[in-house]
Design a protein around this motif. Structure first.
Motif, mmCIF file in Angstrom:
data_model
loop_
_atom_site.group_PDB
_atom_site.id
_atom_site.type_symbol
_atom_site.label_atom_id
_atom_site.label_comp_id
_atom_site.label_asym_id
_atom_site.label_seq_id
_atom_site.Cartn_x
_atom_site.Cartn_y
_atom_site.Cartn_z
ATOM 1 N N HIS A 35 0.872 -1.099 -0.438
ATOM 2 C CA HIS A 35 -0.110 -0.181 -0.015
ATOM 3 C C HIS A 35 0.919 1.157 0.128
ATOM 4 C CE1 HIS A 35 -3.557 -2.597 0.784
ATOM 5 N NE2 HIS A 35 -3.003 -3.018 1.392
ATOM 6 N N ALA A 36 2.425 1.115 -0.038
ATOM 7 C CA ALA A 36 3.141 2.101 -0.001
ATOM 8 C C ALA A 36 3.911 2.541 -1.890
ATOM 9 C CB ALA A 36 3.763 2.246 0.777
ATOM 10 N N GLU A 37 4.160 4.033 -2.193
ATOM 11 C CA GLU A 37 3.986 4.548 -3.326
ATOM 12 C C GLU A 37 6.093 4.212 -2.975
ATOM 13 O OE1 GLU A 37 2.461 5.252 -5.865
ATOM 14 O OE2 GLU A 37 0.672 5.046 -4.532
ATOM 15 N N MET A 38 6.422 4.406 -4.591
ATOM 16 C CA MET A 38 8.537 4.138 -3.951
ATOM 17 C C MET A 38 8.697 5.774 -3.684
ATOM 18 S SD MET A 38 9.467 1.191 -4.717
ATOM 19 C CE MET A 38 10.532 0.698 -6.504
ATOM 20 N N PRO A 39 9.753 5.576 -3.224
ATOM 21 C CA PRO A 39 10.938 5.269 -2.889
ATOM 22 C C PRO A 39 10.210 3.990 -1.561
ATOM 23 C CG PRO A 39 11.248 6.799 -2.188
ATOM 24 C CD PRO A 39 10.218 7.381 -3.143
ATOM 25 N N GLU A 40 9.174 4.862 -0.572
ATOM 26 C CA GLU A 40 9.126 4.366 0.663
ATOM 27 C C GLU A 40 8.685 2.550 0.225
ATOM 28 O OE1 GLU A 40 6.219 4.328 3.904
ATOM 29 O OE2 GLU A 40 5.507 5.075 2.686
ATOM 30 N N LYS A 41 8.496 1.836 -0.535
ATOM 31 C CA LYS A 41 7.851 0.595 -0.841
ATOM 32 C C LYS A 41 8.522 0.136 -0.760
ATOM 33 C CE LYS A 41 5.140 -2.009 -3.781
ATOM 34 N NZ LYS A 41 3.416 -1.991 -4.958
ATOM 35 N N ALA A 42 10.341 0.019 -2.068
ATOM 36 C CA ALA A 42 10.997 -0.410 -1.594
ATOM 37 C C ALA A 42 11.805 -0.215 -0.138
ATOM 38 C CB ALA A 42 11.888 0.327 -2.813
ATOM 39 N N ALA A 43 11.891 0.470 0.645
ATOM 40 C CA ALA A 43 12.275 0.685 1.844
ATOM 41 C C ALA A 43 11.855 -0.295 2.556
ATOM 42 C CB ALA A 43 12.738 1.961 2.217
ATOM 43 N N ILE A 44 10.360 -1.171 2.490
ATOM 44 C CA ILE A 44 9.143 -1.233 3.251
ATOM 45 C C ILE A 44 9.656 -2.844 3.285
ATOM 46 C CG2 ILE A 44 6.791 -2.461 3.827
ATOM 47 C CD1 ILE A 44 6.254 0.740 4.265
ATOM 48 N N PHE A 45 9.946 -3.533 1.919
ATOM 49 C CA PHE A 45 10.151 -4.160 0.695
ATOM 50 C C PHE A 45 11.260 -5.416 1.716
ATOM 51 C CE2 PHE A 45 6.445 -5.432 -1.822
ATOM 52 C CZ PHE A 45 6.428 -6.508 -1.248
ATOM 53 N N ALA A 46 12.385 -3.836 1.732
ATOM 54 C CA ALA A 46 14.032 -4.656 1.797
ATOM 55 C C ALA A 46 14.263 -5.324 3.475
ATOM 56 C CB ALA A 46 15.011 -3.470 2.011
ATOM 57 N N ASP A 47 13.292 -4.643 3.998
ATOM 58 C CA ASP A 47 12.896 -5.380 5.677
ATOM 59 C C ASP A 47 12.259 -6.783 5.271
ATOM 60 O OD1 ASP A 47 14.216 -3.055 6.804
ATOM 61 O OD2 ASP A 47 12.577 -2.182 7.798
ATOM 62 N N HIS A 48 11.401 -6.807 4.691
ATOM 63 C CA HIS A 48 10.302 -7.788 4.394
ATOM 64 C C HIS A 48 11.226 -9.382 4.228
ATOM 65 C CE1 HIS A 48 7.265 -10.095 2.823
ATOM 66 N NE2 HIS A 48 8.277 -10.843 2.179
#
Length: 183
Positions: A35-48
């Motif tokens: 539900h996030a937009e880039m670049p926040e989405k990539a940062a969240i997926f990095a933690d995943h």
């Protein structure tokens, strides 16, 4: 049989609860990333991704522990279908605990991405070459597997509660260091 012989070892309990919490947190991280937009989405997926690799390592540790420490028998009061379902779900859990992180790593590798382990170090892509279409397909399977996993976790929790509350056979207390596990 003693109360302790009817429950899992302390090591198994620790692995179980740490992995369970990590899986649920990782599911929520993935949901937030969607539900996030880039670049926040990539940062969240990095933690995943990093937590997924940690779950893989913990699962390998848990399997090694399981192979070297006795597992208590299932309660004798279980119906045959319940025992079969319990064993089947546990096998599927291990398949998913290993397969989902490996599939995620494989898909990231096909996309040419490394995995950043919380800023401590990176895990390089597997030497599989670039194939964005295959990566996309595997990510789709990974997401479906994650959804199946969450449904199975819900089934597992409901089963443990059923056995604890209604059957009174100790259900959840087999995986906790307290509570009564009847003989």
């Amino acid at each position: 049989m003693t109360n302790m012989a009817r429950r899992y070892s302390i090591g198994a309990m620790i692995f179980h609860w740490v992995i369970a919490i990590a899986v649920i947190v990782n599911w929520r991280i993935a949901e937030n990333a969607e539900h996030a937009e880039m670049p926040e989405k990539a940062a969240i997926f990095a933690d995943h991704k990093a937590l997924g690799i940690l779950i893989l390592l913990l699962t390998v540790g848990r399997l090694l522990w399981r192979w070297t420490h006795p597992v208590p028998p299932l309660p004798s009061t279980l119906a045959k279908w319940e025992a079969t379902l319990a064993r089947g779900v546990h096998i599927i859990f291990y398949v998913l605990l290993i397969g989902l992180p490996l599939g995620g790593w494989f898909a990231n590798s096909l996309a040419g991405r490394e995995i950043d382990m919380f800023g401590f170090f990176t895990i390089p892509p597997l030497p599989v070459g670039d194939d964005p279409e295959a990566a996309k397909a595997i990510f789709g399977l990974h997401a479906t597997g994650g959804s199946v996993f969450i449904y199975l976790i819900a089934l597992h929790i409901l089963g443990a509660l059923k056995h604890t509350i209604f059957d009174k056979n100790g259900g959840i207390f087999r995986m906790l260091p307290f509570g009564k596990v009847p003989g």
